[in-house]
Write a protein that holds these residues in place. Sequence first.
Motif, short mmCIF file in Angstrom:
data_model
loop_
_atom_site.label_atom_id
_atom_site.label_comp_id
_atom_site.label_asym_id
_atom_site.label_seq_id
_atom_site.Cartn_x
_atom_site.Cartn_y
_atom_site.Cartn_z
N GLU A 24 0.82 -1.21 0.00
CA GLU A 24 0.00 0.00 0.00
C GLU A 24 0.86 1.27 0.00
N THR A 50 1.69 -10.66 8.09
CA THR A 50 0.79 -11.80 8.26
C THR A 50 0.88 -12.73 7.05
N LEU A 51 0.90 -12.16 5.85
CA LEU A 51 1.02 -12.94 4.63
C LEU A 51 2.32 -13.74 4.63
N SER A 76 1.42 -4.45 8.33
CA SER A 76 0.96 -5.53 9.20
C SER A 76 0.39 -6.69 8.39
N GLN A 77 -0.39 -6.38 7.38
CA GLN A 77 -0.98 -7.41 6.53
C GLN A 77 0.11 -8.16 5.74
N GLN A 78 1.15 -7.43 5.34
CA GLN A 78 2.26 -8.08 4.63
C GLN A 78 2.97 -9.06 5.55
N LEU A 128 -1.82 -4.19 0.50
CA LEU A 128 -1.64 -4.60 1.89
C LEU A 128 -0.81 -3.56 2.64
N ASN A 129 -1.20 -3.28 3.88
CA ASN A 129 -0.37 -2.44 4.72
C ASN A 129 0.74 -3.31 5.32
N LYS A 136 -4.34 -6.92 -4.57
CA LYS A 136 -4.83 -6.45 -3.28
C LYS A 136 -3.73 -5.65 -2.59
#
Length: 118
Positions: free
Chosen positions: A80, A107-108, A103-105, A100-101, A98
């Motif tokens: 993002e 998690t991925l 934190s989401q990265q 991703l911020n 999609k």
Amino acid sequence: MINVLVMSQCSPFDDLNIRDALDMTLIFAAVDQNVSWLFSGPAVLALKKHQQPNNIGLKDFFKNIKTLEIYDVENIFVCEKSLLDYGLNKHDLLIEAKALNFSQQQTLIKAQQHVVNL
């Protein structure tokens, strides 16, 4: 099925890192792995629409990124912050991805069994 993440962080105009990442992603997809591809930093520029790399002497492999859907590679992600850094939004991209911020990265990445960083 193994979860594999290919990460691209280099400019698409330096060396052939994006091309190598594309080839690797397609190979993983061909052997039925659950493959995802994350673009961050200058690598997000590889997804920008209407590029003409042949004008600077590069082969136009960017159009090959569109073939990912044929191989059922649907897990395409972009950083993002990198989109913002390069003045892009999701509508500027060749394919659906999609955003991703950070934190989401993270998690991925943690959800993967293998991570390939190119």
